[in-house]
Design a protein around this motif. Structure first.
Motif, PDB file in Angstrom:
ATOM      1  N   ILE A 474       0.862  -1.178   0.000  1.00 51.45           N
ATOM      2  CA  ILE A 474       0.000   0.000   0.000  1.00 51.45           C
ATOM      3  C   ILE A 474       0.900   1.229   0.000  1.00 51.45           C
ATOM      4  O   ILE A 474       1.633   1.471   0.962  1.00 51.45           O
ATOM      5  N   GLY A 475       0.862   1.981  -1.083  1.00 53.84           N
ATOM      6  CA  GLY A 475       1.635   3.216  -1.152  1.00 53.84           C
ATOM      7  C   GLY A 475       3.107   3.048  -0.881  1.00 53.84           C
ATOM      8  O   GLY A 475       3.710   3.851  -0.167  1.00 53.84           O
ATOM      9  N   GLY A 476       3.708   2.005  -1.422  1.00 47.05           N
ATOM     10  CA  GLY A 476       5.123   1.754  -1.226  1.00 47.05           C
ATOM     11  C   GLY A 476       5.451   1.050   0.065  1.00 47.05           C
ATOM     12  O   GLY A 476       6.607   0.688   0.301  1.00 47.05           O
ATOM     13  N   LYS A 477       4.474   0.841   0.928  1.00 46.75           N
ATOM     14  CA  LYS A 477       4.683   0.126   2.185  1.00 46.75           C
ATOM     15  C   LYS A 477       4.309  -1.343   2.004  1.00 46.75           C
ATOM     16  O   LYS A 477       3.385  -1.690   1.261  1.00 46.75           O
ATOM     17  N   LEU A 524       5.554  -2.600   7.213  1.00 48.41           N
ATOM     18  CA  LEU A 524       7.005  -2.768   7.260  1.00 48.41           C
ATOM     19  C   LEU A 524       7.703  -1.773   6.347  1.00 48.41           C
ATOM     20  O   LEU A 524       7.221  -1.476   5.245  1.00 48.41           O
ATOM     21  N   SER A 525       8.884  -1.314   6.798  1.00 46.62           N
ATOM     22  CA  SER A 525       9.708  -0.432   5.970  1.00 46.62           C
ATOM     23  C   SER A 525      11.157  -0.521   6.411  1.00 46.62           C
ATOM     24  O   SER A 525      11.450  -0.952   7.534  1.00 46.62           O
ATOM     25  N   SER A 526      12.070  -0.121   5.514  1.00 43.16           N
ATOM     26  CA  SER A 526      13.498  -0.111   5.830  1.00 43.16           C
ATOM     27  C   SER A 526      14.192   0.904   4.935  1.00 43.16           C
ATOM     28  O   SER A 526      13.885   0.987   3.741  1.00 43.16           O
ATOM     29  N   ALA A 532       9.989  -3.210  -1.521  1.00 42.84           N
ATOM     30  CA  ALA A 532       9.964  -4.527  -0.886  1.00 42.84           C
ATOM     31  C   ALA A 532       9.192  -5.536  -1.732  1.00 42.84           C
ATOM     32  O   ALA A 532       8.114  -5.244  -2.250  1.00 42.84           O
ATOM     33  N   VAL A 533       9.780  -6.734  -1.842  1.00 41.99           N
ATOM     34  CA  VAL A 533       9.161  -7.834  -2.586  1.00 41.99           C
ATOM     35  C   VAL A 533       8.909  -9.026  -1.663  1.00 41.99           C
ATOM     36  O   VAL A 533       7.972  -9.786  -1.855  1.00 41.99           O
TER      37      VAL A 533
END
Length: 736
Positions: A474-477, A524-526, A532-533
């Protein structure tokens, strides 16, 4: 009139024979009354209906008589010792009564309410031609009412008192299931509270049932388990009972006994330490599968029927433990199985174990008369052990633990998995082989939760371990959605979530910042992963930092995205030692050896004392190292050695210390590497200096190189200090 007089005389004869020398053997101390227990006075005799009709009893062993093995002296009647005072029988199922008596003898079997002597059911039967019998009386609903079972043959009678009807389970597996209450965390507290639980019952036979190690090649349906007996919690006789089994029956009892319900709970505790799974599988499940038989031939002594009986048979024989330990109780009805085993099979891979586990569940299900072999089964994942296994990948154990999830997913209505990675690895003081963590009661509680939701309240959504059921962006997250969250997901300790990681197309995982964004979702993010895949949670063999739980504190199952050649991150977020539970020590007298994982505030060994220090620190806690000499080494990685090779993702490593770090080195590919020191600078306001080393440049076998690369063969990471006999270390940080 004559028939009435005869009936009264018959009652008197029964009472005299029941009280004579041949009466029931005392298996456990007679119960003492407690404030919460129902009074159990001697039965008030009332006339019972005379038995005039006798049915033909079934044989318990299809014509193969073992009666002569167990007949002693003039005994005509032999009963399996699973019958005894204080026994618990599965409610609302036929009461199966079996044993040995001369062929063609008449039996009289009665079930009475103990307090009143009221006969609830009675049956006359004639033993089978092989000198055995199996009959059934009507089942009874669960209650706190005590019953008495009487079995009479000729002049002999067996009388079993304080019988309850309730929920009965089997606890099976190996040593971690076997760890007894007497050495478990919380034993003293449970002893104090025991008087409140007169309706907890347990059958706890000796661990090894066969004398001389001569295990049977055929099922035994006979009283093999000598010296066995039933215990009850208010007698405080559970010191030698499986701690997990006790934690289970206590917690399930508390869940079921609300709003006036009366449901006793019991367990048949039947684990044996150090055993593999094949000896627990019925021969019918092995002999009919030639592929599986071939697979285990090189691992176990293959199952065989020895005609002359001269060969030595051990617990390693396929089906041996099933024959000796499980088969003798299969005439009991049970509600389900608790299983904690696998350490002895881990080295043979998850695929073989999944096959074996399926065969065990189906085989036991058939033996205990469950429809289509679907025996309700709850399996515990394994705790880490032998952390010095340098050849084991960082995900080897967690991958094996996924086997239980795979098996459970095949029939989720009757199977469940208990995650235990977050339970502290508390070992006995001085334990040199810490394979058996002593904090077992929480595992029993999780077994109880799983059983409750699976079999009693299927609407409860907090009883099973939360599991990832969906993953999306969702939106890069990157978002993970979980099942079984109860009122919502949270961290177990009130701190930010730990244990999550994400990876991009390169399949290299990095620790992720994780936030609960909804009742059942985690985002999740980093900074190291822009797209993220893949995602993972708690996916490491030695994992004691992951902290995601549902509203009732049940830990989430480990998870990883499907994919090949995934490279899992190194678990370096013990950096400030806030969550330290394990370490390995390399001392001056043990330079190339290792110590097992430890969980304690202090560890002593090889001239070094390692302890947590909450007062001298850069951030959080530090490790305080005290040695008998001014120079010593410490392996500072707080995980399986196999994780160290993951450091090739990073370019630098820094560590704070209160004494000079002489060098940082490792061994790999039969080479000795020493990393370049890039900088050292004091940490303001502390006694620490921060040392930063390169992970890409240094000396390899005495020759400087700028192409160092940590590999999967890396054995250890060693930090050498000098100049002080006491050193504090803190804040391990890996840099890109």
């Amino acid at each position: 009139m004559k028939s009435r007089i005869f009936g009264i005389l018959l009652v008197l004869v029964l009472l005299l024979t029941a009280c004579g020398p041949a009466a029931t053997p005392t298996l456990t101390p007679e119960p003492t009354a407690t404030p919460t227990a129902e009074p159990t006075p001697e039965p008030t005799p009332i006339p019972t209906q005379e038995i005039t009709e006798y049915v033909q009893a079934k044989s318990i062993n299809d014509g193969r008589s073992e009666y002569d093995l167990y007949r002693t002296g003039n005994d005509m009647l032999v009963m399996p010792n699973v019958f005894g005072n204080n026994m618990l029988i599965q409610q609302r199922q036929p009461v199966r009564v079996w044993g040995y008596a001369p062929a063609g003898e008449k039996l009289e079997i009665r079930l009475l309410k103990q307090a009143t002597g009221e006969t609830i059911a009675q049956l006359g039967a004639i033993t089978a031609s092989d000198g055995t019998f199996l009959v059934e009386l009507p089942g009874q609903p669960a209650s706190y009412t005590a019953y008495e079972l009487r079995v009479k043959c000729g002049k002999q009678a067996k009388v079993f008192k304080e019988i309850l009807f309730g929920e009965l389970y089997i606890a099976g597996g190996q040593s971690n299931m076997q760890v007894w209450m007497g050495e478990a965390v919380g034993f003293a507290d449970e002893l104090k509270a025991a008087s409140d639980y007169p309706y907890l019952r347990y059958y706890n036979p000796p661990i090894m049932p066969m004398s001389g190690g001569n295990y049977p090649t055929e099922c035994l349906l006979s009283p093999q388990m000598t010296a066995a007996g039933w215990g009850r919690a208010d007698n405080r006789d559970f010191e030698g009972l499986s701690a997990i089994a006790y934690g289970f029956i206590k917690n399930l009892f508390e869940l079921l006994n609300v709003d006036g319900a009366e449901v006793p709970v019991g367990v048949l505790s039947l684990p044996i330490g150090g055993t593999r799974i094949a000896p627990w599988i019925p021969a019918s499940q092995i002999d009919t599968d030639s592929s599986y038989s071939r697979q285990i031939a090189d691992i176990y002594l293959a199952y065989s029927k020895l005609k002359d009986g001269t060969a030595k048979r051990t617990a390693a024989n396929s089906s041996a433990l099933y024959n000796a330990k499980i088969a003798p109780v299969t005439n009991m009805n049970v509600r389900g199985l608790l299983w904690y085993q696998g350490e002895s099979d881990e080295g043979y891979g998850p695929d073989l174990y999944a096959t074996a586990m399926e065969k065990l569940i189906v085989g036991w299900g058939e033996a205990f008369r469950f429809e289509d072999g679907s025996m309700p089964t709850i399996m515990a994942q394994l705790a880490p052990f032998e952390t010095g296994n340098y050849n084991q990948a960082p995900t080897a154990k967690v991958a094996f633990n996924q086997t239980f999830v795979t098996v459970a997913d095949r029939k989720p209505d009757t199977r469940a998995v208990v995650a235990i990675y977050d339970i502290p690895l508390t070992y006995a003081l001085g334990d040199k082989e810490p394979i058996h963590p002593k904090d077992k009661l929480p595992i029993g509680q999780r077994f109880a939760y799983a059983a409750y939701g699976m079999l009693y309240d299927t609407e409860a959504d907090w009883t099973r371990c939360p599991a990832v059921k969906n993953a999306y962006k969702i939106g890069g997250k990157y978002v993970l959605q979980f099942s079984d969250v109860g009122e919502g997901l949270r961290s177990s300790d009130g701190l930010p979530l730990r244990g999550f990681a994400i990876a991009g197309e390169d399949k290299v995982f990095y620790a992720a910042d994780a936030v609960v964004t909804g009742k059942d979702t985690v985002e999740l993010s980093s900074p190291f992963v822009t797209d993220a895949v893949y995602a993972s949670y708690a996916f490491t063999s030695l994992n004691m930092k992951a902290n995601l739980v549902n509203s009732r504190g049940v830990a989430a199952l480990p998870y990883t995205s499907p994919g090949k050649n995934l490279k899992y991150y190194a678990h370096h977020d013990y950096a400030n030692f806030d969550f330290l539970q394990t370490w390995r020590y390399f001392g001056p007298n043990n330079a190339f050896g290792y110590q097992y994982a430890q969980d304690a505030d202090m560890y002593r060994g090889n001239g070094c004392v390692v302890e947590l220090d909450t007062t001298t620190a850069v951030a959080g806690n530090s490790l305080k190292l005290t040695a008998s000499s001014a120079s010593f080494d410490l392996d500072i990685i707080l995980n399986y050695s196999g994780d160290i090779h993951q450091f090739k993702q990073y370019k630098t490593i820094s560590l704070c210390a209160t004494a000079p770090i002489v060098k940082l080195m490792t061994n790999s590919d039969r080479a000795s590497w020493e990393f370049d020191l890039l900088s050292s600078e004091p940490v303001a306001g502390t006694d620490f200096t921060r040392y930063t080393f390169s992970l890409t440049t240094g000396m390899k076998n005495g020759v400087h190189t700028d192409s160092m690369s940590l590999t999967t063969k890396l054995e250890k990471l060693r930090v050498s200090f000098s100049g002080a006999a006491v050193v504090n270390v803190d804040s391990l940080v890996l840099g890109k």
